[in-house]
Design a protein around this motif. Structure first.
Motif, PDB file in Angstrom:
ATOM      1  N   THR A 192      55.529  99.745  39.156  1.00 47.51           N
ATOM      2  CA  THR A 192      55.334  98.343  39.528  1.00 47.51           C
ATOM      3  C   THR A 192      56.018  97.461  38.491  1.00 47.51           C
ATOM      4  O   THR A 192      56.384  97.913  37.386  1.00 47.51           O
ATOM      5  N   LEU A 193      56.169  96.207  38.818  1.00 48.89           N
ATOM      6  CA  LEU A 193      56.776  95.265  37.883  1.00 48.89           C
ATOM      7  C   LEU A 193      55.953  95.160  36.605  1.00 48.89           C
ATOM      8  O   LEU A 193      56.506  95.159  35.488  1.00 48.89           O
ATOM      9  N   ALA A 194      54.663  95.102  36.725  1.00 46.06           N
ATOM     10  CA  ALA A 194      53.805  95.007  35.543  1.00 46.06           C
ATOM     11  C   ALA A 194      53.957  96.242  34.661  1.00 46.06           C
ATOM     12  O   ALA A 194      53.956  96.143  33.425  1.00 46.06           O
ATOM     13  N   SER A 195      54.096  97.408  35.282  1.00 43.14           N
ATOM     14  CA  SER A 195      54.262  98.638  34.509  1.00 43.14           C
ATOM     15  C   SER A 195      55.594  98.632  33.761  1.00 43.14           C
ATOM     16  O   SER A 195      55.674  99.043  32.603  1.00 43.14           O
ATOM     17  N   VAL A 238      64.485  91.238  37.598  1.00 44.34           N
ATOM     18  CA  VAL A 238      65.580  90.847  36.696  1.00 44.34           C
ATOM     19  C   VAL A 238      65.158  89.668  35.827  1.00 44.34           C
ATOM     20  O   VAL A 238      65.436  89.645  34.623  1.00 44.34           O
ATOM     21  N   ALA A 239      64.483  88.690  36.409  1.00 45.02           N
ATOM     22  CA  ALA A 239      64.048  87.532  35.623  1.00 45.02           C
ATOM     23  C   ALA A 239      63.085  87.957  34.520  1.00 45.02           C
ATOM     24  O   ALA A 239      63.175  87.488  33.372  1.00 45.02           O
ATOM     25  N   ALA A 240      62.152  88.859  34.862  1.00 41.12           N
ATOM     26  CA  ALA A 240      61.191  89.317  33.855  1.00 41.12           C
ATOM     27  C   ALA A 240      61.880  90.107  32.746  1.00 41.12           C
ATOM     28  O   ALA A 240      61.554  89.968  31.560  1.00 41.12           O
ATOM     29  N   MET A 241      62.829  90.945  33.116  1.00 34.30           N
ATOM     30  CA  MET A 241      63.518  91.741  32.109  1.00 34.30           C
ATOM     31  C   MET A 241      64.414  90.877  31.214  1.00 34.30           C
ATOM     32  O   MET A 241      64.536  91.113  30.013  1.00 34.30           O
ATOM     33  N   ASN A 242      65.035  89.853  31.806  1.00 41.08           N
ATOM     34  CA  ASN A 242      65.931  89.013  31.019  1.00 41.08           C
ATOM     35  C   ASN A 242      65.222  88.318  29.870  1.00 41.08           C
ATOM     36  O   ASN A 242      65.808  88.080  28.816  1.00 41.08           O
ATOM     37  N   VAL A 254      67.370 101.709  39.088  1.00 46.97           N
ATOM     38  CA  VAL A 254      65.969 101.716  38.686  1.00 46.97           C
ATOM     39  C   VAL A 254      65.181 101.206  39.890  1.00 46.97           C
ATOM     40  O   VAL A 254      65.645 100.315  40.609  1.00 46.97           O
ATOM     41  N   PHE A 255      63.987 101.764  40.127  1.00 44.69           N
ATOM     42  CA  PHE A 255      63.166 101.371  41.273  1.00 44.69           C
ATOM     43  C   PHE A 255      61.942 100.594  40.794  1.00 44.69           C
ATOM     44  O   PHE A 255      61.288 100.971  39.809  1.00 44.69           O
ATOM     45  N   VAL A 256      61.664  99.500  41.501  1.00 44.86           N
ATOM     46  CA  VAL A 256      60.450  98.734  41.226  1.00 44.86           C
ATOM     47  C   VAL A 256      59.748  98.503  42.563  1.00 44.86           C
ATOM     48  O   VAL A 256      60.409  98.225  43.577  1.00 44.86           O
ATOM     49  N   ALA A 257      58.430  98.661  42.575  1.00 41.96           N
ATOM     50  CA  ALA A 257      57.677  98.574  43.834  1.00 41.96           C
ATOM     51  C   ALA A 257      56.410  97.748  43.646  1.00 41.96           C
ATOM     52  O   ALA A 257      55.873  97.660  42.531  1.00 41.96           O
ATOM     53  N   GLU A 258      55.970  97.151  44.730  1.00 45.07           N
ATOM     54  CA  GLU A 258      54.698  96.428  44.743  1.00 45.07           C
ATOM     55  C   GLU A 258      53.998  96.740  46.060  1.00 45.07           C
ATOM     56  O   GLU A 258      54.632  96.729  47.139  1.00 45.07           O
ATOM     57  N   PRO A 259      52.686  97.037  46.028  1.00 44.55           N
ATOM     58  CA  PRO A 259      51.970  97.317  47.279  1.00 44.55           C
ATOM     59  C   PRO A 259      51.847  96.052  48.133  1.00 44.55           C
ATOM     60  O   PRO A 259      51.777  94.941  47.606  1.00 44.55           O
TER      61      PRO A 259
END
Length: 995
Positions: free
Chosen positions: A286-289, A323-327, A229-234
């Protein structure tokens, strides 16, 4: 190096050593040259290979490219074992070494056995694509074919070294899968470096690659899709849309770098289908998304997938944030509606999608395959892991070990699952190594099976041994999967609010009070005593109790249930099977909670017969045992104590406790009706009397040092004689004996008297179980008469002095224990009195009616409500029984169908003979059954006998619940009882008191 004589290297010898084609092997050895032909070490290593023919073929091809390998093999035994070990398992890696002969040297020397770190693998593959390992965002020199080829060659060189350590036993399964996962992460990092070389704007965005599935869990196969899975931040100041476009191009470039076809083939597919919305969703978010999606839209299976999430490439800090946010959400997912059911349904869908043709040979998706184990472990983790952080592990084997340590899975079950998982993964690796193809199907070809068996150390019958072990592990995995994965306790635990599941919260006392516990402080003390500490026992209790507290709350007496559970657990808690049974068999735990919260009688029995808990798991165990089986066991028990009557009877009482428990549980759970309860209890009483009588006779004979000298029998009377015993019944009996020929009557009577008294003494000894008191007051002359009579004495008495009430009492007489011949003789003597040929005289009927009326007036306890007295009250047991007995006294002399000791059988026979209407019989039967059930329920609930429905509201409520009434319906019980007994009383007044 000693030489092998030429005559011993024939095709036949080679075939006997393990080569499938001895002639071909001889020719290939010859082609290697005379030194190779005479090299015992080389021959031994070839024979030790999983497929000696395959190993020899690859060696010949390599020697053609680089003859120096033969000398190196002679001088380095480790190199020889590793290289030929790989060649004997993998034709694909053999092809690779032949194509890149410089790689054989990677398997020699000390460096060949050293396990590389993840950082070393990352550095090596980055260097292969011309990137600088120390750069935070390394960039390859270019994205051309040569770079991709270099990546693949370096990757396969590392794969070769790992496979060599694996097949020679220098790497465990866990080490192999971890290194494969680290190698995949390094390849993804190198692929990302290649992608950066294509996109100048890559510095505008932070991109993290999250490994999912086996890659995330560090348990990857040799050949497998790599789930990401890909996560990105500008970067600061960069527009989010443009940054995500750049990140998407980077992600796509990385995926191409790994999966693109080159002259060296591809590495593997990079699969991003586990991202939010799957293939229909954006490749990068993004992480928020990500967080917004999982909070609002994610399905149950998506949280299960996130269990394995781990940063594997790209920006490590962003990866850890993801990972911390998903956990935070993963470990609360089990509280979602129908979570457990959804996971179970997903597993069924996976099974259905497995191809029908090879489902039975599927290591991964088939019954007893790897998915069975993985799904069971993951479901247990997700349900229990929200409260137990020690379960939050990505790897299957480490999670299984944690589940075992925490008591969520039994040690033996965990051991069996771990062994099955390890075996299946080893087989999967060996199948994939052969041609470096992604497959999970066990081959059918005998040669392939032989190679697999030999790879696993099976030499005598590789095909047969392998097939046996594979089937055995698969069957065990399937059995345990169904046991654990479909365990109803999971659903119950998952549904608990966290405040309730955490037993030590500040609001626990209020919560317990809301659940219906009248003493929440006391309940908390019990909970603390059961769950405190770090023992396995306490850990399992912490799993069980949150659910059981709810089950206790559903029972009539939650406080009593919890107290009983603590007491039983204190008795059995150190017994290995007890808590394991409750954890693994939810039906047992649920049933136990209901019983302990309903019946003090059952709780008391369990405290002194705790092993009886084991019978709660099967309805078949609740079927009352036949009289013959009980008697055989009781007599065997007495036989083990030939010189100690007290010990013999104590042992028989243990049997009695167990059977009382069986009957009470069957009664409370609705498996038997009130007539069957009476039958079971009476049969058990007969057995107990017989066993105690055997012990008494043995003791009297030993004390007198002479055989008994008389035939002795116990005659059941009253409710025992009618097979209508209740839990609180005494045993009404009479004793009869007949001296043997040549034995003086006086002497025989003294001996019989001693036996009767010893029998009564043994059964009256103090004991923790419900007593069986012998009551001989229905004998001739009652308490003033002799305790034991001869048959002749009974005949003389009944012939001269018998009164109508004694004829009535004899209607219940039947043989119970002792000498059947003398018992039958007494019953034959009694028949003319209880079944008079001309029927009972009118004067006797009048006398019986007066006796009944006097009994109602005089024997009812002072202050008791007659309408609620189950025995003597109007429409109660006495009313119904006296109606049946009067019918018998009047008509049984001419109607044999009425000659029974049972009340309800008498009434049914009376209807059949036209002596009673069906409606009257229904009214009387209903009242008798209702009153009997109430009396038994009183004993079961209170633990002691009573004849009246209690006046106290709480006790009434407990009794009504035990009888199956809903909560707050105790007045319905009273109303129903009054209505039923009123109807019966009207029948009694008409049938019993009127001519």
């Amino acid at each position: 190096m000693s030489a092998v004589p030429r005559m011993q290297t024939t095709a036949g010898r080679l075939a006997r050593l393990g080569f499938a084609d001895g002639a071909r092997a001889e020719r290939l050895l010859d082609e290697l040259g005379p030194e190779a032909v005479g090299d015992l070490g080389l021959l031994d290593s070839l024979v030790a290979a999983a497929d000696p023919d395959l190993a020899l073929t690859s060696l010949n091809r390599l020697a053609e490219r680089d003859p120096s390998v033969l000398g190196a093999l002679r001088s380095d035994a480790g190199l020889r074992a590793r290289l030929l070990g790989v060649f004997g398992v993998s034709s694909a890696l053999g092809d690779h070494v032949v194509k890149h002969p410089e790689h054989w040297s990677l398997l020699g020397g000390a460096h060949a056995v050293r396990r590389p770190t993840a950082q070393e693998l990352r550095a090596e593959l980055l260097l292969a694509v011309g990137a600088e390992p120390g750069d935070p965002e390394p960039r390859a020199t270019d994205a051309g074919t040569a770079t991709l080829v270099a990546l693949r060659v370096a990757y396969r060189g590392r794969l070769l070294r790992l496979a060599a350590r694996d097949v020679t036993g220098e790497a465990s399964l866990t080490e192999a899968t971890a290194e494969l996962s680290d190698l995949a992460g390094a390849a993804l990092e190198a692929g990302l470096a290649v992608a950066r070389s294509e996109h100048a704007e890559s510095g505008s965005v932070r991109l993290a690659v999250i490994g999912m599935g086996k890659c995330g869990a560090r348990e990857l196969n040799y050949i497998s899709d790599v789930d990401v899975v890909f996560v990105a931040e500008p970067r600061e100041g960069v527009d989010e849309t443009k940054a995500l476009q750049s990140a998407t191009r980077l992600a796509q470039g990385m995926m191409r770098a790994c999966s693109a076809s080159t002259p060296e083939g591809s590495l593997w597919e990079v699969d991003a289908a586990l991202r939010p919305e799957g293939k229909a969703g954006p490749l990068v978010r993004t992480l928020a998304s990500h967080q917004a999606y999982y909070r609002r839209w994610a399905k149950t299976w998506e949280f299960q997938a996130l269990l394995k999430a781990r940063p594997v490439a790209g920006d490590p800090e962003l990866g850890e944030q993801y990972v911390a946010a998903m956990n935070e959400m993963v470990w609360q997912a089990a509280t979602r509606d129908r979570f457990v059911e959804d996971v179970q349904a997903m597993r069924r869908r996976v099974e259905e999608h497995a191809r029908a043709g090879d489902a039975e040979r599927q290591l991964k998706l088939g019954p007893g395959g790897l998915r069975d184990i993985e799904f069971a472990v993951q479901l247990l983790q997700l349900v229990h892991g929200r409260l137990d952080p020690l379960l939050r592990r990505r790897g299957t084997l480490s999670a299984l070990a944690a589940l075992s340590r925490g008591g969520y899975v039994g040690r033996e079950d965990a051991k069996a699952l771990a062994e099955a998982y390890t075996f299946l993964r080893q087989v999967e690796h060996l199948i994939q190594l052969h041609r470096l193809r992604r497959t999970h199907v066990v081959p059918e070809d005998a040669g392939d099976l032989r190679r697999l068996g030999r790879s696993l150390g099976m030499t005598s019958d590789p095909v047969g041994e392998f097939t046996t072990w594979w089937r055995r592990h698969a069957m065990e995995a399937r059995r345990l999967h169904e046991k654990l994965f479909y365990r109803p306790l999971l659903q119950a635990v998952a549904r608990l609010p966290e405040s309730e599941a955490r037993l030590s919260t500040a609001a626990a006392q209020a919560r317990l009070e809301a659940l219906g516990y009248t003493d929440p402080a006391g309940a908390l003390r019990h909970i603390s005593a059961l769950t405190s500490g770090v023992s396995r026992r306490a850990a399992i209790q912490r799993t069980l109790l949150p659910v059981m507290l709810g089950w206790f709350a559903d029972a009539p007496d939650p406080d009593g249930g919890l107290l009983g559970f603590r007491q039983v657990s204190d008795k059995l808690g150190a017994t290995p099977w007890y808590l394991r049974l409750l954890r693994d068999e939810t039906a047992v735990a649920s049933r136990l909670a209901r019983l302990l919260g309903t019946s003090r009688y059952v709780t008391g029995l369990l405290l002194h017969a705790p092993d009886a808990v084991a019978m709660l798991g099967s309805d078949a165990e609740l079927v009352p045992r036949p009289a013959e089986a009980l008697l055989a066991e009781a007599r065997a028990t007495v036989g083990r104590h030939p010189t100690a009557a007290e010990g013999a009877v104590a042992a028989v009482r243990g049997l009695r406790r167990r059977e009382l428990f069986r009957t009470a549980v069957a009664d409370l759970t609705g498996h038997i009706d009130i007539e069957q309860v009476g039958q079971a209890l009476s049969t058990l009483n007969d057995t107990t009397i017989q066993a105690a009588l055997d012990a008494a006779i043995s003791k009297v004979e030993m004390e007198r040092r002479t055989p008994l000298g008389t035939r002795f029998a116990v005659i059941a009377m009253g409710r025992l004689g009618g097979f209508e015993s209740s839990y609180g019944s005494d045993a009404d009996v009479m004793f009869v004996h007949a001296p043997l020929e040549g034995v003086p009557e006086r002497e025989a009577t003294d001996v019989a008297f001693a036996v009767a008294n010893e029998l009564r003494r043994l059964l009256a000894l103090p004991a923790p179980d419900p007593p069986l008191l012998i009551d001989p007051d229905l004998r001739p002359e009652g308490r003033q008469g002799p305790l034991v009579r001869t048959l002749a004495s009974y005949a003389a008495y009944y012939g001269r002095w018998s009164s109508p009430w004694e004829s009535q009492a004899l209607l219940r007489a039947r043989f119970s224990a002792g000498d059947r011949w003398i018992g039958t003789a007494l019953l034959e003597l009694a028949d003319p009195l209880r079944y008079p040929a001309e029927g009972i005289a009118d004067a006797a009927v009048l006398q019986i009616r007066k006796l009944k009326a006097r009994m109602e007036a005089e024997r009812l306890p002072r202050g008791a409500d007659p309408a609620l007295h189950t025995k003597l009250g109007p429409g109660g047991l006495s009313d119904v029984e006296w109606v049946a007995q009067l019918i018998q006294l009047r008509h049984a002399g001419r109607l044999p169908s009425l000659r029974t000791t049972r009340t309800l059988e008498t009434l049914r026979a009376a209807v059949a003979e036209g002596l009673l209407s069906a409606s009257d019989e229904a009214s009387l039967t209903q009242a008798w059954r209702f009153a009997s059930r109430v009396r038994d329920a009183i004993v079961l609930v209170r633990g002691r006998a009573a004849d009246s429905i209690p006046a106290g509201q709480r006790e009434r409520a407990l009794i009504s619940r035990a009888m199956g009434y809903p909560q707050d319906a105790s007045e319905d019980l009273v109303d129903d009882y009054r209505r039923v007994t009123r109807r019966a009383r009207r029948v009694v007044e008409r049938v019993f008191y009127e001519d």
